[in-house]
Design a protein around this motif. Structure first.
Motif, mmCIF file in Angstrom:
data_model
loop_
_atom_site.group_PDB
_atom_site.id
_atom_site.type_symbol
_atom_site.label_atom_id
_atom_site.label_comp_id
_atom_site.label_asym_id
_atom_site.label_seq_id
_atom_site.Cartn_x
_atom_site.Cartn_y
_atom_site.Cartn_z
ATOM 1 N N ASP A 298 0.847 -1.189 0.000
ATOM 2 C CA ASP A 298 0.000 0.000 0.000
ATOM 3 C C ASP A 298 0.883 1.238 0.000
ATOM 4 N N LEU A 299 0.385 2.285 -0.668
ATOM 5 C CA LEU A 299 1.130 3.535 -0.689
ATOM 6 C C LEU A 299 1.300 4.034 0.735
ATOM 7 N N ALA A 300 2.567 4.258 1.157
ATOM 8 C CA ALA A 300 2.857 4.712 2.517
ATOM 9 C C ALA A 300 3.798 5.903 2.454
ATOM 10 N N TYR A 301 3.548 6.881 3.301
ATOM 11 C CA TYR A 301 4.380 8.084 3.344
ATOM 12 C C TYR A 301 5.301 8.066 4.560
ATOM 13 N N VAL A 344 15.967 17.627 1.526
ATOM 14 C CA VAL A 344 14.536 17.344 1.385
ATOM 15 C C VAL A 344 14.395 16.031 0.616
ATOM 16 N N VAL A 345 13.601 15.098 1.144
ATOM 17 C CA VAL A 345 13.431 13.790 0.496
ATOM 18 C C VAL A 345 11.974 13.597 0.096
ATOM 19 N N THR A 346 11.754 12.713 -0.879
ATOM 20 C CA THR A 346 10.384 12.374 -1.254
ATOM 21 C C THR A 346 9.800 11.410 -0.227
ATOM 22 N N VAL A 347 8.553 11.628 0.159
ATOM 23 C CA VAL A 347 7.949 10.832 1.226
ATOM 24 C C VAL A 347 7.454 9.474 0.726
ATOM 25 N N ALA A 348 7.460 9.245 -0.621
ATOM 26 C CA ALA A 348 7.001 7.964 -1.171
ATOM 27 C C ALA A 348 7.595 7.768 -2.553
ATOM 28 N N ASP A 349 7.587 6.525 -3.024
ATOM 29 C CA ASP A 349 8.033 6.236 -4.386
ATOM 30 C C ASP A 349 7.184 7.012 -5.380
ATOM 31 N N VAL A 391 11.779 8.205 -8.550
ATOM 32 C CA VAL A 391 12.449 8.416 -7.262
ATOM 33 C C VAL A 391 11.895 7.431 -6.239
ATOM 34 N N ALA A 392 12.779 6.936 -5.412
ATOM 35 C CA ALA A 392 12.381 5.990 -4.371
ATOM 36 C C ALA A 392 12.114 6.731 -3.069
ATOM 37 N N LEU A 396 16.937 11.758 -1.922
ATOM 38 C CA LEU A 396 17.136 13.205 -1.940
ATOM 39 C C LEU A 396 16.616 13.787 -3.242
ATOM 40 N N ILE A 397 15.748 14.786 -3.156
ATOM 41 C CA ILE A 397 15.222 15.430 -4.362
ATOM 42 C C ILE A 397 15.596 16.911 -4.419
ATOM 43 N N ALA A 398 15.901 17.526 -3.243
ATOM 44 C CA ALA A 398 16.193 18.961 -3.242
ATOM 45 C C ALA A 398 16.786 19.368 -1.899
ATOM 46 N N LYS A 399 17.093 20.668 -1.808
ATOM 47 C CA LYS A 399 17.502 21.267 -0.533
ATOM 48 C C LYS A 399 16.676 22.523 -0.313
ATOM 49 N N SER A 400 16.276 22.732 0.936
ATOM 50 C CA SER A 400 15.354 23.823 1.249
ATOM 51 C C SER A 400 16.022 25.185 1.065
#
Length: 467
Positions: A298-301, A344-349, A391-392, A396-400
């Motif tokens: 199930d999609l999980a954050y 900053v990371v993505t909370v889900a795939d 992205v998994a 890491l996707i960005a920096k604030s």
């Protein structure tokens, strides 16, 4: 007496003449056959074949008995008159049984026509009786059986179906002819639920492949939804990929009424194998899907897009005084206090659908997740991903930063459902990753072992059918 004796002599002379003639013919036939043996055998064979279609007598040349021929004529009368036989046949009318499925656009006339029924009274009854019309017309894929009389009138109509999510019981509505009218009755009963297996080469289009293998479209759609968080099967499947699935089939008296849940599935897509096992927690619940290792599909954050932890300084609100413009506006996300350069990371795939600049938000990244869910990360200082990149969870996707309409360094974070913003605090709490407890592990391991057997058996059937 003298005349009688003379007559007898004549008769004897006649008989002697016939016998002599036959004997002479037989002698000539034997002589001719000796001279022409092959032709003679052919003639004899022809005579024998002719015997199959008619009767003939062979007179032996040495036969001394008299040949007596009598002609018998007798008139044969039928046991009963033809009119009586016709009446008897009419007294035993036969019934035709016909089957179909209901369709959403069915009318009483179209349904009965498909069943070979021409009966104005039956059509009127189906259309005018609310309890019947509601269960028969406008419904989809309910099983229908009709008993039709020789004159195309309706004798009875039976409709069976299973309510969504109620695979253990079926419903039945029967309409029966009584005199010049009809009546209906309802009943319910237990269904027969069994597992169906299929192993499907994913060549060509996904639904064409599953349909050719006899897998119902509802089951094929379930498979897409189950694996959506980890793979886009419909889009990514290529020649050489394969799907193995076990699903519920619901039947009554051997008649399939519908299909239930996917019990387990395994898919090979572009070299990656993904597996799903349905587990109800050992408590008879509806169940969720896990990998054989026990990870929820199930999609999980994650609890937060800032892995080091951060404080929320402004919450989700339909009305908030904007810090820059000083007027009331909706705040469609939450703000985390974060220094410039905080990871900053993505909370889900998911897949990056936007990476760039938007007015007000400054530098922005938007990630699309399963089931039309998406997350937005704004006021960034640096962006580390590109559009279309997968992205998994936790990557890491960005920096604030402090870009766009911002009064200080922070991260603005949104969760969206079909592009409609929802409260991130509520969504993150609801979509926490579930883990199996130690007490659930034995039952889960049994479910995994059953899934492995299903997959092996389905693939064995596929190999046997391909030979």
């Amino acid at each position: 007496m003298i005349e009688t004796e003379q007559t007898s002599e004549v008769e004897r002379d006649s008989e002697t003449g016939v016998t002599g003639t036959l004997r002479a013919a037989a002698r000539e036939a034997r002589a001719w056959t000796r001279q022409h043996p092959r032709i003679g055998l052919g003639v004899l064979a022809s005579l024998m074949l002719a015997g199959a279609g008619g009767a003939f007598a062979v007179v032996t040349p040495n036969q001394q008995d008299d040949v007596v021929i009598r002609q018998v004529l007798e008139v044969v009368q039928p046991a009963t008159a033809l009119s009586k036989q016709e009446a008897d046949l009419r007294a035993h009318d036969f019934v035709l049984y016909r089957n179909t499925e209901t369709r959403e656009n069915d009318t009483a006339a179209s349904l009965l026509t498909r069943l070979g029924v021409s009966d104005a009274a039956a059509e009127s009854y189906l259309r005018a009786t609310d309890a019947v019309r509601g269960e028969v017309l406008g419904q989809n894929l309910r099983q229908v059986q009709a008993e039709v009389l020789p004159d195309q009138r309706l004798q009875s109509l039976r409709v069976r179906w299973v309510e969504p999510g109620q695979t253990r019981r079926y419903q039945e509505l029967t309409v029966s002819r009584e005199g010049d009218g009809f009546r209906f009755k309802n009943k319910s009963g237990a269904t027969e639920v069994r597992a169906e297996l299929a192993s499907i080469p994913l060549t060509g289009k996904y639904f064409q492949a599953t349909g050719a293998a006899g897998v119902p479209s509802a089951v094929a759609t379930q498979v897409l939804d189950i694996f959506d968080p980890v793979a886009n099967i419909e889009q990514d499947a290529r020649k050489g990929d394969n799907l193995t699935v076990a699903y519920e089939s619901v039947a009554v008296d051997g008649q399939v009424l519908g299909f239930g849940r996917v019990l387990n599935a395994r898919v090979l897509v572009q070299g990656s194998t993904h597996s799903a096992v349905l587990f109800d927690g050992g408590r008879g619940q509806s169940g969720k899907y896990y990998t054989p290792e026990g990870k929820s599909l199930d999609l999980a954050y994650l609890p937060s897009p800032i892995p080091s932890g951060a404080i929320i300084t402004s919450g989700f609100s339909p009305y908030r005084i904007h810090p820059v413009f000083g007027e009331g506006r909706p705040h469609t996300g939450v703000d985390y206090r974060a220094a410039i350069g905080t990871p900053v990371v993505t909370v889900a795939d998911g897949t990056v659908s936007f990476a760039g600049v938007q007015t007000g938000y400054g530098n922005v990244v938007i990630v699309e997740h399963a089931n039309k869910q998406s997350t937005l990360y704004a006021h960034l200082n640096q962006i580390h991903v590109r559009v279309g990149q997968k992205v998994a969870q936790g990557s890491l996707i960005a920096k604030s930063g402090n870009t766009g309409w911002s009064t200080g360094p922070h991260l603005h974070f949104e969760t969206r459902n079909n592009d409609v913003p929802e409260n991130p605090e509520v969504v993150l709490a609801e979509k926490r990753a579930e883990t199996l407890t130690a007490s659930q592990r034995p039952a889960f391991n049994q479910a995994v072992a059953l899934a492995q057997r299903n997959w092996e058996q389905a693939q064995a059937i596929q190999l046997a059918s391909a030979r």
